[in-house]
Every structure is written in structure tokens, then in C-alpha cells.
Scaffold this motif. Structure first.
Motif, PDB file in Angstrom:
ATOM      1  N   TYR A   1       0.808  -1.125  -0.011  1.00 31.63           N
ATOM      2  CA  TYR A   1      -0.050   0.186   0.039  1.00 31.63           C
ATOM      3  C   TYR A   1       0.750   1.377  -0.063  1.00 31.63           C
ATOM      4  O   TYR A   1       0.608   2.222  -0.721  1.00 31.63           O
ATOM      5  CB  TYR A   1      -0.931   0.157   1.178  1.00 31.63           C
TER       6      TYR A   1
ATOM      7  N   TYR B   1       2.189   1.499  -3.324  1.00 30.57           N
ATOM      8  CA  TYR B   1       0.901   2.126  -4.315  1.00 30.57           C
ATOM      9  C   TYR B   1       1.259   3.659  -4.298  1.00 30.57           C
ATOM     10  O   TYR B   1       0.714   4.344  -5.314  1.00 30.57           O
ATOM     11  CB  TYR B   1      -0.266   1.561  -3.874  1.00 30.57           C
TER      12      TYR B   1
ATOM     13  N   TYR C   1       1.525   4.270  -7.891  1.00 32.53           N
ATOM     14  CA  TYR C   1       0.120   4.522  -8.402  1.00 32.53           C
ATOM     15  C   TYR C   1      -0.185   3.242  -9.493  1.00 32.53           C
ATOM     16  O   TYR C   1      -0.555   3.941 -10.556  1.00 32.53           O
ATOM     17  CB  TYR C   1      -0.100   5.960  -8.881  1.00 32.53           C
ATOM     18  N   ARG C   2       0.151   2.192  -9.388  1.00 34.40           N
ATOM     19  CA  ARG C   2      -0.244   1.234 -10.225  1.00 34.40           C
ATOM     20  C   ARG C   2      -1.659   0.251  -9.518  1.00 34.40           C
ATOM     21  O   ARG C   2      -1.397   0.081  -8.345  1.00 34.40           O
ATOM     22  CB  ARG C   2       1.019   0.197 -10.579  1.00 34.40           C
ATOM     23  N   LYS C   3      -2.316  -0.113 -10.441  1.00 31.52           N
ATOM     24  CA  LYS C   3      -3.482  -0.871  -9.923  1.00 31.52           C
ATOM     25  C   LYS C   3      -2.952  -2.307  -9.333  1.00 31.52           C
ATOM     26  O   LYS C   3      -3.450  -2.529  -8.644  1.00 31.52           O
ATOM     27  CB  LYS C   3      -4.576  -1.014 -10.744  1.00 31.52           C
TER      28      LYS C   3
ATOM     29  N   GLU D   1      -1.676  -2.112  -5.834  1.00 23.52           N
ATOM     30  CA  GLU D   1      -2.903  -2.238  -4.950  1.00 23.52           C
ATOM     31  C   GLU D   1      -3.439  -3.441  -4.756  1.00 23.52           C
ATOM     32  O   GLU D   1      -3.530  -3.951  -3.479  1.00 23.52           O
ATOM     33  CB  GLU D   1      -3.988  -0.996  -5.236  1.00 23.52           C
ATOM     34  N   ARG D   2      -3.622  -4.297  -5.740  1.00 21.70           N
ATOM     35  CA  ARG D   2      -4.205  -5.612  -5.747  1.00 21.70           C
ATOM     36  C   ARG D   2      -3.495  -6.553  -4.865  1.00 21.70           C
ATOM     37  O   ARG D   2      -3.975  -7.082  -4.162  1.00 21.70           O
ATOM     38  CB  ARG D   2      -4.357  -6.100  -6.950  1.00 21.70           C
TER      39      ARG D   2
ATOM     40  N   TYR E   1      -4.080  -5.687  -1.529  1.00 20.25           N
ATOM     41  CA  TYR E   1      -5.401  -6.111  -1.118  1.00 20.25           C
ATOM     42  C   TYR E   1      -5.626  -7.537  -0.539  1.00 20.25           C
ATOM     43  O   TYR E   1      -6.060  -7.759   0.304  1.00 20.25           O
ATOM     44  CB  TYR E   1      -6.530  -5.740  -2.244  1.00 20.25           C
TER      45      TYR E   1
ATOM     46  N   LYS F   1     -14.421   3.173  -3.619  1.00 17.83           N
ATOM     47  CA  LYS F   1     -12.892   3.267  -4.232  1.00 17.83           C
ATOM     48  C   LYS F   1     -12.169   3.761  -3.205  1.00 17.83           C
ATOM     49  O   LYS F   1     -12.025   5.152  -3.204  1.00 17.83           O
ATOM     50  CB  LYS F   1     -12.910   3.960  -5.541  1.00 17.83           C
TER      51      LYS F   1
ATOM     52  N   GLU G   1      -8.916   2.813  -2.005  1.00 16.99           N
ATOM     53  CA  GLU G   1      -7.759   2.512  -2.071  1.00 16.99           C
ATOM     54  C   GLU G   1      -6.687   3.365  -1.210  1.00 16.99           C
ATOM     55  O   GLU G   1      -5.833   3.041  -0.202  1.00 16.99           O
ATOM     56  CB  GLU G   1      -6.924   2.224  -3.268  1.00 16.99           C
TER      57      GLU G   1
ATOM     58  N   ARG H   1      -6.154  10.825  -6.880  1.00 18.51           N
ATOM     59  CA  ARG H   1      -6.337   9.421  -6.356  1.00 18.51           C
ATOM     60  C   ARG H   1      -7.206   9.468  -5.053  1.00 18.51           C
ATOM     61  O   ARG H   1      -7.817   8.556  -4.620  1.00 18.51           O
ATOM     62  CB  ARG H   1      -5.117   8.717  -5.874  1.00 18.51           C
TER      63      ARG H   1
END
Lengths: 428, 271
Positions: free
Chosen positions: B20, B23, B27-29, B32-33, B36, B88, B90, B168
Motif C-alpha cells: 500500500y 502504491y 500508483y499502479r493498480k 494495490e491488488r 489488497y 473506491k 484504495e 487518487r
């Protein structure tokens, strides 16, 4: 073989000439056909409101140029001297460097705008549909899409909006999130409002109320945009209903003051309200911004934010230029590798010829054949051919020993050019 | 046994925290995945470790500082995962996960061995009172950070400044809505927590209300949230006012939960 671009853009030609040379989508096939008739088999036509460009690959440029000019002059009724004065031509590395810049929005009027990549893709798709791309242009365009994507992900060039309207939408989204259930009140029916509203409408607002001192004008704009026209005196009442207010009237004095908004906020149970005042002089008292849950941006605020974003983009564009340069050099090296090896070119040309003629035969036999099937067949045959020749080509590239080359020459029936021919080739 | 599983879950939480924080920088999806999923893994293992402890000990393991912090973190992770399914948020993970990890590391510095339950805690009210109180507190913990985020974003928009990372952040409306959700979920929980606590006090200490520091502060907390909820529904308190009240409410929870135990003392001295 070399790529050439011939065209004009917003920097070289005024709008009167650009609109004359705008090649609409339905007429592109005609043009491609005409070019084919004159021996230019690989060509892509890109035409937007800011540019018209023809990318083609050709062995003999001296011959091709007059042909293209002639075709353009005939089909678009333009004076020959216009083409002299307002166009540019790039060859080889300069040409695909230019294409990289165009596709990634670096050559656009608003630096970094994203639509151009879609337009380049459409232009290329159009060309493939009419079979006017070949091995060479295919490579160039696929590389271009890669470069544009790389620039999008590695730089922030298209990250922030710059136009006043998109700025206003961006801010609305910061406050409300998605806008599709939101309502907007538009005060004034002028051009500014209309432009901004068109942008807002794309976000799928649920209701658009339009009011104006002259009710007739409000009605007209409401008709054009499918909004609800409202009388001017209803403004206080409307303020309790809407989430956003866009104002641009010619009024000398503010039409909305702090007291009015304050009393309406109570009725709204403090649901947030966003005012966008794009009028000069201002329509909304600046004090309104001090009320809780009320946000007011006037034209200068919006312009200043947009200016900040633009300068961010320019900063980012330096990175983007570096990427373009790097990729252009890499691509040239790759091409040289192809080019220094006439055997590889020969192999590609040979199999492409076989593929083309066999495909034609089959298509003729099948008679009834729809476009999708044809496309799939194209792709299928191309993939098979490429997969079969790939090991050969990579063997030649990796291990260029005389034995291997000799064998390959025999397999692919390659006569080989002697030293003299090679020299001539370089000069041409 | 349960303590080892706890450490494994802590490792996952730390891993998640790392991603996190990463991230925030890249800032890449995908980053974050990863964060998560490891949070999800951490939460599941943490839940198993808590159940294990329940079986081993034979009572609901919320009886000392270690157990409470651990359960508190578990509830926070659970509620955050729940919210993430709908909104959303994140960016919120970048604040909540580091705090969560610190909380668990801090928990592990307290004695963790299972001891026989003190007689005063042997009651059916133990699970009800503690679970309701802690879940309520966990919900308000999240709303505390949501409120801070709200104030930051709101200030940026009001002062017409472009904030770093502003792309974001969730919208003001989303943040306010999450706050409202937290209010309407959290309030019933702490209400039940206080009422059951009071009933239990009636049995254990002979009087329903003793004006013990813990009781007093939880009442203050309850009043803060009650005012907030009431004004939201009647006169439409939103946005900044809500955010400020949420922050005050949570500070009051902190005093109730930690301050009273660590510094003030009183009847309610187990946790």
C-alpha cells in the motif's frame, strides 16, 4: 524500402487550407484506391481537424511524389502552390519519429490530448481494411502504438485536463464523484454555456435546467440540448434542486448573492452545491465560497488551474520526447538489421507473395464471404506464415555463418545480389 | 499455537502495508491488488488465530491488552475489507494499514500467554459486550481517517489548490457517504456495547452505573455520536461538521479505550 510522410498540420497551414484538405472517412478508400492505381501499395491516410497526413512506403520517392500531389490537387480542388507552401515531408527515421510524436499527442495543438491516438488507430484500421498496408507499414504502426502506450504509462502527459470545460467537470467529480445522477442549472444561454454544457452532457447528467433573462433563448438552448427551460425568477427555487450551477450571463451586477445561497442551503439540508461562474463580470458574489458545503470557482480560478495543468504537461513532454527519441533510434537499428540482410527481406517478400496469391485464389473460390471471415483469414494466414519463417530469420540473425546463409539461400531460392547492386541500393 | 498463527497473519499485514505504501509512490493498480489480497490473507489467518485462541482458552479472547488490540485490529481489517467492496478507497489503505501494523506490533509486546479467566469476567456478557464495543470502535476508527481525508480534500477544493496525489482521492460525496455509513453502523454497535456493559456491571459490581472513568468516557463518546447522528438527520449536518465531530468522537474513544487503562485506572481495569 523507406517510409515517407507527406502532410500538413495546424502549425504549417491555416484553417482555410486544412478544411479544404480534410479527407473525410468515406472518401479515404477512394484515395487509397487511386494511390494503388499508381503503384503505391502501402499507404495510410490520417485526417483530423488539425492535420492531414499520408504515410506511405516507397522505393522510388521521386516518382511517387508528383503522383500524390496530382491526386490531391485533382480530388480536392486545391492550388498547387498551397501544397508547396504549407506541407512538410519527412523520410525514414524522421518520418516515424514524426508519427510517434503525432500518436502520443506531442504534435497536437493541446499537448498530450488523448483523442489523436484513437484517430491514428482508426486511420491504420481503415488502411488494413482496404489492404493498403504491408510488412513495412504494419511494423511502423504497431511500433507507434507501443510507443504511444509507453508514453501514456511512463509520463503524466495526459494526466490532467486543460480545457475550461473539462477542468469544471474534473472539479465536479472531485466533489460529487460520478455525475450521472446529478442535476445542473445553467444560467445564461450564450456560447460559453453551450460549449461547457456539451461536455457536461457526456457525463450523463440526470437533469439540465436552463434559464435566461430572455426566456426565448433559454428555450432554444434547451431544445438543442434536451434540457428543461425555466423562467429567470425561479432561480432561488432551482437552487434547492440542483447540485451544480453553471453561470455565464452578460449581467453587470451579481445575480446570486451570499444571503440567497445561505437561505437555500438550509432548505437543501446542506447538500453540497458547486458554482461555476464563467461570466465576466462575475454573476455570483465571491463571498458565496465562504458558506459551508458551497464551492465557487470563477473563470480565473478555472483558468489558473488549467494553466498549472498545462505547465505540468509541458514538463512531462520532455520525458516523452526522450522516449520518442530512444524508440526511434531503436527502431532504426532494427530496420537496418533487416535491411543489411537482403536475404531476410527476400524471405519476407517471397512468403508474402505466396500468402497473397494463395489467399486470393481461395477467396475467389469461396465467392460468398463476409468481411469478418476475410479479416480472420488474413490474420490466420499472416500468423501461420510468420510463425514458420520466424525460426529461419532468427537463425540468420543470430548465426550468420556462411554455411547457414548458403543453406537458407538455397531453401528460399535466393540468387543473391553482387557487390555492385548493393552499392547502387545504398545510393538509391 | 494461536500466537504463531498470529505472527503469520502479522507478516501478511506487513506485506500488505508495504504494497500500500508502494502504491502511494507508483500508483499502479496491480500494486494495490497485491496489497489488497495480502490484507485479505492476513485477515483470514488472523481470524483463524483468534478462533484457535478461543478454543484453547475456552473463553472469548478479549480479556487483556494483547487480546483486545488484536481483536480491534481484526475488526478494523474486516470492516475495511467490507467498505472496499463498495467504494473506491484504495488511498485509505495507505493510512489504515500502517496504523494497523503498528497496532499489532504493539500488541505483541504485551504478554500473550493464555491464563485462567479472572472470576469477574466469567460471564455470558463477555463476548456480547466486548465484540459489540470493539466492532463499533473499529468502525469509528475507520471513520476517523475518512474524516481526516475529507478535511484535507475539502480544504484543497475550497482554497482552489491542486493537492499532490489529488487524482487518487475519493470524491467529497463518497467520503461523506462513508462517514454516514460508519455513523449508522457504528452507533448501534457502541450503544449495544454500553447497554450490555451496564447490565453486566449490575451483576458483577452490584450497580448498573458507577461513574467509573471508563463508563464516563464511553458515555461522552456515545453523546458525541448521538448529537452527530441526530443533527445529520434533522438539520443536515454534513461535510466538515461531520468530519470534525467524527474526529472528536474517535479521540474520546481513544481516551476510553487506552487512556483510562494506561493512565487513569478504575474498576474496568482489565482492558
Amino acid at each position: 524500402m523507406s517510409i515517407v510522410v507527406f502532410g500538413l498540420n495546424h502549425n504549417t497551414a491555416p484553417v482555410e487550407i486544412r478544411e479544404k484538405l480534410y479527407i473525410s472517412e468515406p472518401t479515404i478508400p477512394e484515395l487509397l484506391h487511386a494511390l494503388k492505381g499508381h503503384g503505391i501499395h502501402e499507404a495510410v491516410v490520417l485526417s483530423t481537424c488539425n492535420r492531414t497526413e499520408i504515410y506511405f512506403s516507397s522505393e522510388e520517392q521521386e516518382k511517387t511524389f508528383p503522383i500524390i500531389r496530382e491526386i490531391l490537387e485533382q480530388s480536392f480542388e486545391i492550388k498547387p502552390e498551397w501544397l508547396q507552401e504549407h506541407t512538410y515531408t519527412f523520410h525514414g527515421e524522421d518520418a516515424y519519429r514524426h508519427l510517434f510524436l503525432v500518436a502520443s499527442g506531442l504534435d497536437s495543438m493541446v499537448v498530450g490530448e488523448p483523442q489523436i491516438l484513437g484517430q491514428v488507430k482508426d486511420a491504420y484500421r481503415m488502411a488494413t481494411l482496404y489492404n493498403s498496408t504491408g510488412f513495412f507499414l504494419d511494423r511502423v504502426f504497431h511500433k507507434t502504438f507501443n510507443v504511444a502506450k509507453r508514453i501514456r504509462t511512463e509520463t503524466k502527459i495526459g494526466y490532467n485536463p486543460v480545457s475550461i470545460s473539462s477542468m469544471a467537470i474534473e472539479l465536479s467529480k472531485k466533489i460529487f464523484g460520478e455525475l450521472h445522477q446529478k442535476r445542473i442549472l445553467v444560467i445564461g444561454a450564450g456560447e460559453m454555456c453551450e460549449i461547457a454544457l456539451k461536455h457536461f452532457k457526456k457525463e450523463g447528467l440526470s437533469e439540465i435546467f436552463i434559464t435566461n433573462r430572455t426566456f426565448r433563448h433559454a428555450q432554444k438552448l434547451a431544445e438543442d440540448i434536451t434540457g428543461i427551460p425555466c423562467p429567470f425568477i425561479d432561480i432561488p427555487d432551482l437552487l434547492t434542486k440542483v447540485d451544480m450551477v453553471l453561470s455565464s450571463t452578460g449581467s453587470e451586477k451579481p445575480i446570486i448573492d451570499k444571503e440567497l445561497v445561505q437561505s437555500m442551503m438550509k432548505k437543501r439540508k446542506n447538500r453540497p452545491l458547486f458554482f461555476m461562474d464563467i461570466a465576466v463580470p462575475r454573476d455570483i458574489d465571491p463571498e458565496v465560497n465562504k458558506i459551508g458545503n458551497v464551492y465557487l470557482y470563477d473563470i480565473d480560478d478555472l483558468k489558473e488551474l488549467s494553466q498549472q495543468h498545462l505547465s505540468d504537461r509541458l514538463k512531462e513532454s520532455e520525458k516523452a520526447y526522450a522516449i520518442v527519441e530512444e524508440e526511434a533510434v531503436k527502431f532504426t537499428r532494427w530496420l537496418e538489421q533487416l535491411d543489411t540482410n537482403p536475404l531476410i527481406t527476400h524471405i519476407f517478400e517471397m512468403v508474402e507473395e505466396i500468402r497473397n496469391s494463395e489467399l486470393k485464389k481461395t477467396v475467389q473460390k469461396l465467392k460468398k464471404i463476409d468481411e469478418d471471415t476475410l479479416k480472420s483469414m488474413e490474420i490466420l494466414t499472416k500468423t501461420i506464415v510468420n510463425k514458420i519463417i520466424h525460426p529461419h530469420v532468427s537463425l540468420i540473425k543470430k548465426n550468420g555463418s556462411p554455411e547457414v546463409l548458403d543453406m537458407m539461400k538455397k531453401i528460399f531460392n535466393f540468387e543473391g545480389e553482387d557487390e555492385e547492386d548493393m552499392d547502387n541500393r545504398d545510393e538509391g | 499455537m494461536s500466537i504463531y498463527i498470529f505472527y503469520i497473519s502479522l507478516a501478511f499485514y506487513l506485506f500488505s502495508t508495504l504494497f500500500y505504501l508502494l502504491y502511494l509512490v507508483v500508483y499502479r493498480k496491480g500494486v494495490e491488488r497485491v496489497g489488497y489480497y495480502s490484507l485479505f490473507a492476513g485477515f483470514s489467518i488472523h481470524l483463524i488465530s483468534t478462533l484457535f485462541r478461543y478454543i484453547q482458552a475456552g473463553y472469548t479472547p478479549i480479556t487483556n491488552i494483547y487480546e483486545s488490540l488484536s481483536f480491534f485490529a481484526l475488526a478494523i481489517a474486516g470492516f475495511f475489507l467490507y467498505l472496499k467492496r463498495f467504494y473506491k478507497i484504495e488511498i485509505l489503505g495507505c493510512i489504515i494499514l500502517p496504523v494497523l501494523s503498528i497496532m499489532l506490533i504493539w500488541a505483541s509486546t504485551f504478554p500473550a500467554e493464555i491464563r485462567p479467566l479472572p472470576p469477574v469476567l466469567k460471564s455470558y456478557w463477555l463476548p456480547i459486550h466486548t465484540i459489540f464495543s470493539f466492532v463499533g470502535n473499529a468502525i469509528f476508527f475507520i471513520s476517523f481517517f475518512v474524516s481526516i481525508l475529507y478535511l484535507v480534500v475539502e480544504r484543497g477544493i475550497k482554497k482552489k489548490r491542486v493537492l499532490p496525489f489529488s487524482g487518487r482521492f475519493p470524491s467529497l460525496e463518497t467520503l461523506d457517504l462513508i462517514n454516514y455509513r460508519c455513523m449508522s453502523y457504528g452507533f448501534p454497535f457502541i450503544t449495544v456495547g454500553i447497554i450490555t456493559g451496564s447490565i453486566w456491571a449490575g451483576f458483577a459490581w452490584g450497580s448498573y452505573w458507577n461513574w467509573d472513568p471508563k463508563e464516563t468516557w464511553s458515555l461522552i463518546t456515545w453523546i458525541v455520536y448521538a448529537i452527530l447522528l441526530h443533527n445529520r438527520l434533522t438539520i443536515g449536518w454534513r461535510g466538515r461538521k461531520t468530519a470534525y465531530m467524527m474526529i472528536i468522537g474517535f479521540l474520546s474513544i481513544l481516551i476510553t479505550f487506552l487512556g483510562v487503562n494506561l493512565f487513569i485506572g478504575g474498576l474496568h481495569s482489565y482492558v
